[in-house]
Design a protein around this motif. Structure first.
Motif, mmCIF file in Angstrom:
data_model
loop_
_atom_site.group_PDB
_atom_site.id
_atom_site.type_symbol
_atom_site.label_atom_id
_atom_site.label_comp_id
_atom_site.label_asym_id
_atom_site.label_seq_id
_atom_site.Cartn_x
_atom_site.Cartn_y
_atom_site.Cartn_z
ATOM 1 N N ALA A 148 0.827 -1.212 0.000
ATOM 2 C CA ALA A 148 0.000 0.000 0.000
ATOM 3 C C ALA A 148 0.861 1.262 0.000
ATOM 4 O O ALA A 148 0.526 2.249 -0.659
ATOM 5 C CB ALA A 148 -0.940 -0.008 1.200
ATOM 6 N N VAL A 149 1.981 1.230 0.726
ATOM 7 C CA VAL A 149 2.877 2.391 0.775
ATOM 8 C C VAL A 149 3.641 2.532 -0.541
ATOM 9 O O VAL A 149 3.778 3.627 -1.082
ATOM 10 C CB VAL A 149 3.857 2.278 1.969
ATOM 11 N N ALA A 150 4.134 1.429 -1.082
ATOM 12 C CA ALA A 150 4.939 1.469 -2.307
ATOM 13 C C ALA A 150 4.100 1.794 -3.543
ATOM 14 O O ALA A 150 4.580 2.435 -4.477
ATOM 15 C CB ALA A 150 5.663 0.143 -2.495
ATOM 16 N N HIS A 151 2.857 1.331 -3.549
ATOM 17 C CA HIS A 151 1.985 1.517 -4.715
ATOM 18 C C HIS A 151 0.603 2.010 -4.265
ATOM 19 O O HIS A 151 -0.359 1.245 -4.299
ATOM 20 C CB HIS A 151 1.841 0.207 -5.499
ATOM 21 N N PRO A 152 0.510 3.258 -3.836
ATOM 22 C CA PRO A 152 -0.782 3.754 -3.349
ATOM 23 C C PRO A 152 -1.833 3.692 -4.458
ATOM 24 O O PRO A 152 -1.581 4.123 -5.575
ATOM 25 C CB PRO A 152 -0.508 5.190 -2.934
ATOM 26 N N ASP A 153 -2.962 3.115 -4.134
ATOM 27 C CA ASP A 153 -4.062 3.004 -5.089
ATOM 28 C C ASP A 153 -5.363 3.268 -4.333
ATOM 29 O O ASP A 153 -5.821 2.420 -3.569
ATOM 30 C CB ASP A 153 -4.087 1.606 -5.713
ATOM 31 N N PRO A 154 -5.954 4.447 -4.532
ATOM 32 C CA PRO A 154 -7.168 4.787 -3.793
ATOM 33 C C PRO A 154 -8.301 3.770 -3.992
ATOM 34 O O PRO A 154 -9.123 3.578 -3.112
ATOM 35 C CB PRO A 154 -7.568 6.159 -4.357
ATOM 36 N N ASP A 155 -8.323 3.114 -5.137
ATOM 37 C CA ASP A 155 -9.375 2.129 -5.393
ATOM 38 C C ASP A 155 -9.221 0.885 -4.532
ATOM 39 O O ASP A 155 -10.191 0.175 -4.290
ATOM 40 C CB ASP A 155 -9.378 1.721 -6.869
#
Length: 168
Positions: A35-42
């Motif tokens: 989640a930290v490395a690849h933030p994706d609001p979805d």
């Protein structure tokens, strides 16, 4: 001899605790790192739910380990009448219900209890034992885990069977 036995019990407990705690901690860490490395609001809601599920699992494991440590130290809760059929049904419900659990490939959990059965035990220890037995059976079952409660006079048999590969 007593000291050696106590040390051996402590070593087993420590090893078991480390083994059991490793999985949920690793899952929480992996979810958070992704989640930290690849933030994706979805995916935020899905990620947070997965973290909450693993944290809940971790809390349960810690409670179980503390109960085992207390029991090992001779601090067992007092025995009370426990409805074993109701306790088994509650354990099935905690595991995801009698139908398919969380995924299509999860085994069906089936309770076979032809008559009521009451035992003198600690309700928390009964819940712990049932949860562990059902969890282990689900892990190796192909499609079915059957929990049978069979009263026979002053004795009650609790059987947890699955259709997995078995133990050599």
């Amino acid at each position: 001899a007593r000291r050696d036995e106590a040390v051996a019990r402590l070593e087993r407990f420590t090893g078991d605790a480390a083994h059991e705690l490793r999985s949920p901690v690793a899952a929480i860490r992996a979810q958070a790192e992704v989640a930290v490395a690849h933030p994706d609001p979805d995916l935020t809601d899905e990620t947070l739910r997965a973290v909450v599920d693993e944290a809940t699992r971790l809390t349960t494991l810690l409670s179980d380990l503390l109960a085992l440590a207390r029991a090992d130290a001779g601090q067992r809760p007092p025995a009370k009448p426990v409805d074993l059929v109701a306790a088994a049904q509650a354990a099935i419900d905690r595991a995801g219900g009698a139908s398919r659990c969380n995924h299509l490939d999860d085994p069906v959990l089936q309770l076979v209890a032809p008559t009521p059965a009451e035992v003198g035990a600690s309700p928390s220890e009964v819940a712990l034992v049932l949860d562990n037995l059902i969890s282990n059976a689900r892990r190796y079952a192909r499609s079915l885990v059957r929990i049978s409660i069979l009263p026979a006079g002053r004795v009650v048999r609790l059987l947890v069977e699955d259709d997995g590969p078995g133990i050599p």
